[in-house]
Design a protein around this motif. Structure first.
Motif, mmCIF file in Angstrom:
data_model
loop_
_atom_site.group_PDB
_atom_site.id
_atom_site.type_symbol
_atom_site.label_atom_id
_atom_site.label_comp_id
_atom_site.label_asym_id
_atom_site.label_seq_id
_atom_site.Cartn_x
_atom_site.Cartn_y
_atom_site.Cartn_z
ATOM 1 N N LYS A 167 -22.819 -33.240 20.478
ATOM 2 C CA LYS A 167 -21.469 -32.702 20.603
ATOM 3 C C LYS A 167 -20.971 -32.339 19.209
ATOM 4 O O LYS A 167 -20.675 -33.194 18.389
ATOM 5 N N SER A 168 -20.900 -31.044 18.951
ATOM 6 C CA SER A 168 -20.500 -30.563 17.632
ATOM 7 C C SER A 168 -20.078 -29.109 17.783
ATOM 8 O O SER A 168 -20.034 -28.568 18.886
ATOM 9 N N THR A 169 -19.753 -28.489 16.656
ATOM 10 C CA THR A 169 -19.383 -27.070 16.661
ATOM 11 C C THR A 169 -20.363 -26.289 15.805
ATOM 12 O O THR A 169 -20.983 -26.835 14.881
ATOM 13 N N MET A 170 -20.491 -25.014 16.091
ATOM 14 C CA MET A 170 -21.349 -24.160 15.276
ATOM 15 C C MET A 170 -20.835 -24.097 13.844
ATOM 16 O O MET A 170 -21.611 -24.079 12.887
ATOM 17 N N ILE A 174 -35.672 -27.339 11.120
ATOM 18 C CA ILE A 174 -34.893 -26.599 12.113
ATOM 19 C C ILE A 174 -35.386 -25.147 12.183
ATOM 20 O O ILE A 174 -35.499 -24.474 11.164
ATOM 21 N N SER A 175 -35.677 -24.669 13.382
ATOM 22 C CA SER A 175 -36.015 -23.250 13.553
ATOM 23 C C SER A 175 -34.758 -22.445 13.845
ATOM 24 O O SER A 175 -34.544 -21.382 13.268
ATOM 25 N N HIS A 176 -33.920 -22.965 14.729
ATOM 26 C CA HIS A 176 -32.654 -22.297 15.021
ATOM 27 C C HIS A 176 -31.709 -23.252 15.741
ATOM 28 O O HIS A 176 -32.119 -24.337 16.179
ATOM 29 N N ILE A 177 -30.460 -22.842 15.833
ATOM 30 C CA ILE A 177 -29.410 -23.638 16.465
ATOM 31 C C ILE A 177 -28.700 -22.760 17.477
ATOM 32 O O ILE A 177 -28.351 -21.613 17.175
ATOM 33 N N GLU A 178 -28.497 -23.309 18.666
ATOM 34 C CA GLU A 178 -27.809 -22.556 19.716
ATOM 35 C C GLU A 178 -26.507 -23.260 20.080
ATOM 36 O O GLU A 178 -26.491 -24.466 20.343
ATOM 37 N N GLY A 179 -25.419 -22.514 20.098
ATOM 38 C CA GLY A 179 -24.132 -23.083 20.439
ATOM 39 C C GLY A 179 -23.817 -22.943 21.919
ATOM 40 O O GLY A 179 -23.987 -21.870 22.501
ATOM 41 N N LEU A 180 -23.372 -24.029 22.537
ATOM 42 C CA LEU A 180 -22.904 -24.023 23.911
ATOM 43 C C LEU A 180 -21.391 -24.192 23.882
ATOM 44 O O LEU A 180 -20.766 -24.038 22.846
ATOM 45 N N LYS A 181 -20.792 -24.560 24.993
ATOM 46 C CA LYS A 181 -19.334 -24.647 25.027
ATOM 47 C C LYS A 181 -18.815 -25.765 24.119
ATOM 48 O O LYS A 181 -18.023 -25.528 23.206
ATOM 49 N N ASP A 182 -19.244 -26.988 24.374
ATOM 50 C CA ASP A 182 -18.793 -28.139 23.578
ATOM 51 C C ASP A 182 -19.932 -28.809 22.819
ATOM 52 O O ASP A 182 -19.716 -29.809 22.144
#
Length: 246
Positions: free
Chosen positions: A180-183, A156-164
């Motif tokens: 579909k998950s949460t930060m 993993i290089s990075h993780i970006e959170g969207l709405k859902d």
């Protein structure tokens, strides 16, 4: 991929047929037997390695909930029933899920994926396939379009959170994994492995950072913002004590 051995248990012929068909649609499930009652199921459990049971409740002779209570070493249980009044009892029995008939394939798949995730978490080291000597704790699974996808944490290089949803960006992959998950949920999985939340919408792998300028992190072709509230902590983690802002 290691498959889960499962059985379906339902006293109604149509109910069994529908469960059998659903099981055959799930690639990580192996249907060992189809049983008419709890006693037939008991024989299968005693003679085969069963990992998961799709279990009706209202059956003649013994209720599905009573059957679970008789087990000393029970497989994972997913109840499939036309009655909602056993839901509380089912969770007291540590059921993975509680499905109400008629069950759509989509809902069935979600329950099966949940069981598969629990199964992988419970499996001993010898039963899990490791990739390139990677430590067991260096991966997790996420749901992607009704399938479980393995994510290698070092990749993993990075993780970006969207709405859902969240996007998980992996080295060598053109497209991120969308799940579909949460930060917060993913943060708990990756933080012990050298990751940091640098913004409300971004978690980065500190080992992948190429440069930082004006509170922007560069990782490959990506430009990731650093919030004011996380800038000092980021510098500390990078062993950089310069008093200026990032």
């Amino acid at each position: 991929m290691e498959k889960m051995n499962c059985i379906v248990v339902d006293d109604e012929n149509m109910g069994r047929k529908l469960l059998e068909e659903n099981v055959r649609q799930i690639p990580f499930l192996n249907l060992v037997a189809s049983c008419k009652n709890a006693f037939d199921a008991m024989e299968q459990i005693q003679s085969n390695k069963i990992d998961l049971i799709f279990l009706d409740i209202q059956m003649p002779g013994m209720l599905g909930t009573q059957f679970v209570q008789t087990m000393t070493h029970k497989p994972l249980i997913i109840f499939v029933t036309a009655y909602d009044n056993y839901a509380v009892e089912s969770y007291q029995l540590d059921a993975v899920d509680y499905l109400m008939k008629p069950v759509s394939l989509e809902r069935f798949s979600l329950a099966a994926n949940k069981a598969f995730q629990v199964f992988n978490q419970q499996s001993p080291v010898s039963n899990l396939k490791q990739v390139a000597g990677e430590p067991l704790e260096d991966f997790f699974f996420v749901n992607v379009e009704y399938s479980l996808v393995r994510i290698s944490i070092p990749q993993i290089s990075h993780i970006e959170g969207l709405k859902d949803y969240v996007k998980i960006f992996l080295d060598g992959e053109r497209r991120p994994v969308l799940t579909k998950s949460t930060m917060k949920s993913l943060e708990s999985k990756v933080l012990p492995h050298g990751f940091m939340r640098v913004h409300k919408s971004f978690i980065v792998n500190l080992r992948k950072i190429e440069s930082i300028k004006q509170q922007r992190i560069k990782i490959a072709t990506f430009d990731i913002p650093v919030s004011d509230s996380h800038a000092a902590e980021l510098m500390e983690k990078l062993n950089f004590t310069r008093p200026n802002s990032v």
